[in-house]
Design an enzyme around this catalytic site. Sequence first.
Site, short mmCIF file in Angstrom:
data_model
loop_
_atom_site.label_atom_id
_atom_site.label_comp_id
_atom_site.label_asym_id
_atom_site.label_seq_id
_atom_site.Cartn_x
_atom_site.Cartn_y
_atom_site.Cartn_z
N GLY A 8 0.80 -1.22 0.00
CA GLY A 8 0.00 0.00 0.00
C GLY A 8 0.83 1.25 0.00
CB THR A 9 1.18 4.07 0.55
OG1 THR A 9 -0.13 4.23 1.04
CG2 THR A 9 1.85 5.42 0.58
CB THR A 10 4.18 4.95 -4.21
OG1 THR A 10 3.72 3.69 -4.70
CG2 THR A 10 5.61 5.17 -4.65
#
Lengths: 203, 254
Positions: A8-10
């Site tokens: 999840g998420t960059t």
Amino acid sequence: MSNESDHGTTTVGIVADDSVVLAADTQVSRGLMNAYKRDSVKINKIHPRAMMTTAGSVSSSQSLKDSVRREVRMYESRRERDMDIQALAGLMGRLMKDSSYRVSPIMGGYDSKPRLYALDSLGSLSEFDSFVATGSGTRVAQGHLQSRYDGDLSTEEAESIAQEAIEICIERDHFTGHGVTLGVVDADSLNITTYELKSGVER
Amino acid sequence: MDKDIIEPMTDDNKDFYQKGTALFGSDGRLRQVEYAKMAIMKSLPVVALKSTKGIFIVAPNSTESSNLLNENSFNRIYKITDNIAMAAVGHISDSRDLAEKMRRYVSDEIDKFGSVQDIKSTTLKMTDEIQDATQSINERPYGVTTIVAGNDDYNGDVIYKIGPSGQPSEWYATAVGRNQEDMRTSLSDSYTQDLTNEESFNLAIRTILDNLSMNQSEDLLSAVKIGESGYYRYNSSEIRQHINDDSESPGDKE
């Protein structure tokens, strides 16, 4: 087992000539299939001159942010001056080593010069003088940053490179989505702004 | 106090006294607390007062003046958080412990609720701490009177005074320490609740300087404001500027 904090998420961070730019997407993923929340701001101010991104467990992110803010506040009220950014980075590393926060934060701050750090979920701390990416889209983002970074960037250039990196990850990485939050800290100011992806409108 | 009969220490009651518990005197007062008050009455004072837009705290750092001593190394006004300050009169080393306890309590409040909800509850927490020391074995009372000054959304600007017994009281303007009666008299002559920031600051400084018959050695003063933009500590050149401006326009306030 894959590193959970890579899910999840960059988030990315870039050192510009006289500032640090951080960027993150705004999607919170739950499991493999669910974009649970689409307007999450993942860059938080933790110090008058520093902010951090969080990729990984939302619970850990919130708890880490609170713990860091508390220590920063206590330091300032005891000494009546702010913690310097290197001390703040060391503090984050120690907090993360002592309890298991399942996050991979990037911290950007400014004291005498722009400073950029990244940590992993075990608390290892690295300082960067160019750029760094963490989270599920790390490899995609790194490729873009590598090709665009030239060691001499204005704040505006760094902002657009960081924003492009997140936008590419939104296209290519399943756990990165929806909008972009940009954070900029320099000698005089700290600003965190979130943009809708499609319209580019500031939220 | 001197006329109190203090029993001689015998082998039987020696341990009892050595516990250091605050014992009742025959007049009904707690002896150790009364002694603490005497220490406070001998100490360098603190003046705190409220203007229409903030709170000012002024305190001399030291009576000693020497080219061998850095007077700024003394500090009796503590920052607790952006909207709360604490000042102490008496055994200053005791007050550092209180300040640290208060910072921890306030920081817990901020963690839980996002801000300090109520200065009064924070003050009451400190009174509990202070009172507890008067009833505990192997402790002695805190040898300080504490001024807690701050603002919150519910009460606006407030100044609390906490004595060594743990009893709080709220003030618009107060002075504690050596010559406190004289200072309070002169404060109550000059103080009104509609003073501007400028007038309040000057009144606080003048009250300290006049009643201590100190030289106009502004380098020996500490001054803190809790204003609209939060906690602010004046540096010595700003204090000097205020004293000079004030003495150039005498009679603007009685």
